[in-house]
Design an enzyme around this catalytic site. Sequence first.
Site, PDB file in Angstrom:
ATOM      1  CD  GLU A  52      -1.679  -2.389   1.701  1.00  0.00           C
ATOM      2  OE1 GLU A  52      -0.475  -2.581   2.027  1.00  0.00           O
ATOM      3  OE2 GLU A  52      -2.564  -3.244   1.858  1.00  0.00           O
ATOM      4  CG  PHE A 114      -9.679  -9.361  11.250  1.00  0.00           C
ATOM      5  CD1 PHE A 114      -8.421  -9.775  11.688  1.00  0.00           C
ATOM      6  CD2 PHE A 114      -9.945  -9.382   9.895  1.00  0.00           C
ATOM      7  CE1 PHE A 114      -7.459 -10.202  10.778  1.00  0.00           C
ATOM      8  CE2 PHE A 114      -8.996  -9.809   8.979  1.00  0.00           C
ATOM      9  CZ  PHE A 114      -7.743 -10.225   9.428  1.00  0.00           C
ATOM     10  CD  GLN A 115      -7.310  -6.981   7.580  1.00  0.00           C
ATOM     11  OE1 GLN A 115      -8.226  -6.715   6.824  1.00  0.00           O
ATOM     12  NE2 GLN A 115      -6.164  -7.517   7.158  1.00  0.00           N
ATOM     13  CE  LYS A 164     -17.159  -6.296   3.939  1.00  0.00           C
ATOM     14  NZ  LYS A 164     -16.484  -7.569   4.265  1.00  0.00           N
ATOM     15  CG  MET A 484      22.890  11.963   3.239  1.00  0.00           C
ATOM     16  SD  MET A 484      24.081  13.038   2.417  1.00  0.00           S
ATOM     17  CE  MET A 484      23.072  13.707   1.087  1.00  0.00           C
TER      18      MET A 484
END
Lengths: 580, 173
Positions: A52, A114-115, A164, A484
């Site tokens: 993502e 969940f999630q 949802k 760097m």
Amino acid sequence: MATEEMDGGRALIRALENEGVEVMFGLPGGAILPVYDPIIDSSIRHILVRHEQGAGHMAEGYAHATGRPGVAMVTSGPAATNIVTPLCDAYMDSVPMVVITGQVPTGAIGTDAFQECDTTGITQSITKHNFLVTEAQDIPRTIKEAFHIATTGRPGPVLVDIPKDIVDPGNPRSAMTWTDDVTIDLPGYNPQTEVDPEAIRAAAELIRASERPVLYVGGGILKARAADALRELAELTGISVVTTLMARGAFPDSHDLCLGMPGMHGNFTAVTAMQESDLLIALGARFDDRVTGRLDGFAPDAKIIHAEIDPAEIGKVRPPDVAIQGDVRVAIEALVAEFTANGTGDADRDAWRSKLSGWQERFPLAYEPWVPGDPLKPQYVIECLRDGTPDDTIVASGVGQHQMWASQYWKFDHPYTWINSGGLGTMGFSIPAAIGAKVAFPDRMVWAVDGDGCFQMTAQELVTATVENIPIKVALLNNSYLGMVRQWQEMFYEERYSEVFLSKDVPDYKMWAESMGCVGIRVDDPEEVAPAIARANEINDRPVVIDFRVAAAEKVYPMVPSGATNSELLVPPFQQDQPR
Amino acid sequence: MNIQGPDYRYHTLVVTVENKSGVLARVASLFARRAFNIESLAVAPTDDEMFSRITVVVDLESAPLDQIVKQLDKLVNVVEIRELHPGHAVERELMLVTVSAEPDRRDEIVEHLDRAGGKVLSVGTDRMMLSLVGPSARVDEFEDLLRPYGIVELQRTGRVALATLDDGDGRGR
């Protein structure tokens, strides 16, 4: 008035279509599943990413290249947290972006489902605004508001969190009535774009009187589509221009008035001109610490004109003598009109001009020439890439030494050809950002300039590029180090190299590229550089990765050491004896 | 009047916000994220149910007033910010306090209370519950007076404020 009964998921996709969204980047999962179903029937192209974070940076790359808002859509919980970095990146660099995240059903919010994660809570301070939508009927208005906020005023990322149940056709809570005449309702959001004529006159007076003026140009010029106006102002007044890391390309590097990039790794003339200026005309810039160096020693004799869309940037770091709050293009056009009507004054700037040209002569950007037996010089690779690609090539870079070399040694002559992560400094930015730019401009050449540390953070998106037929090219400046960090340890930690060596041979980048469906090329010697680039430029049916094995000991110069003033700029050793 | 002078380290802002969930959190998290210090904060709906009003007393030692106001104003849900000059605002705070009060000390406490303009809310065998509404300084003084008797429990609301009526349109700056 046309109305239509539908579910929230379809309404969401239709709302995006109505905003003119042509492409979105994302990855489905549980909570966002109902919104992925109507995508099958949508005109919007969806690019399926591998992580993502990639979706977020692709949306940013798309937005940088086009000026239009980038759109990403991911599910709840871990997907939302994975896109936190791009949100913060877009916030720091004022990139217009709309991110849709799935959320657990409204009834489950707060139960540690969940999630589930508190996405709007987490992203509150790294978005321009965010929304948790709890009613299907509110979806179209919220999407409209999100795009309005993301693209107006100072642009930035907006997140819309969608539970949802309000998008799932199987749930009665998703039922809603679509109407075409949705209006935004944002009583507290009124960005001011007009400028105060009094401020314009006061600024013009300061400019007319100044003997050592510098136009200090930031990324806001690009956001305001003000490159043409800037050029007119510079040419009308004859004032030299420095373009910050976020503004490379906003003014042509080939122009006589261009002094290049200021800041920690800016070129000598740009840094020193600002430092010794009597008037900095800051246009869409925010006096970032990487530009100012130690603040109490920054441009000590300079008066400040600050033209800026975001009122909170005015006076945040350096109090201005004249503040021009508003759209920077409007401000520049007003200044041009004022100078056209009433003249640019007759300040004597001859001494200043000869000072500038003297610095340019004595302190050009330069590196120690390669001698046989040396490993490849990274700067040379950038020069070959610059000279071996079309003028309108888009360059996206990661973060670190390679980023600075790309910014320094490229010649940017067009706006929107340079894409990088400035404020947040996000390693791994280049590959997904390049993909986003290439999706926007499939007919233009897009090169990612990357380091080996960065490459290992987001290389998996090359799989996306192959599968989705987005043939970007990657110039990997591989020095086996976090370069760097290595440079800082060499210079400021007595060469005690702590956890910066990656590996000489692992991974094998050519094999890795090939395994992802790309053409992989490895280059060790200077004479192979240009031919490898030419070969890559010929390949248009898949991505290309060139593993340039470059010198690990090479350092980025000039450099203002952290905590030092810009007057203490370090030049490369072979320039040290030049009179400043 | 120099509102940023040393005499006015604390400054009152009256912030009108959209009455939506999470708005107080946005304001609070902005203060935390920008390292602005809050001296007190009170929030409640206004006469218009669409909006709430936050009265926040900010500590100008932590950041200039100008930055605090501008950053607050960037919050999309913030509709209006009024800066109340310390000399041009009516400020009040409510304190509820339960104090130890054996019968032989009650008269003394009530005397203090009357002088401060407070009320006795209830009396128990060895305790009294009192309330006082007033400017914060007066509430401070009264709290100090009560301390020797033994404060059992105390709750203050933080300041709420409105512009004085003689100050322009009565709506502050």
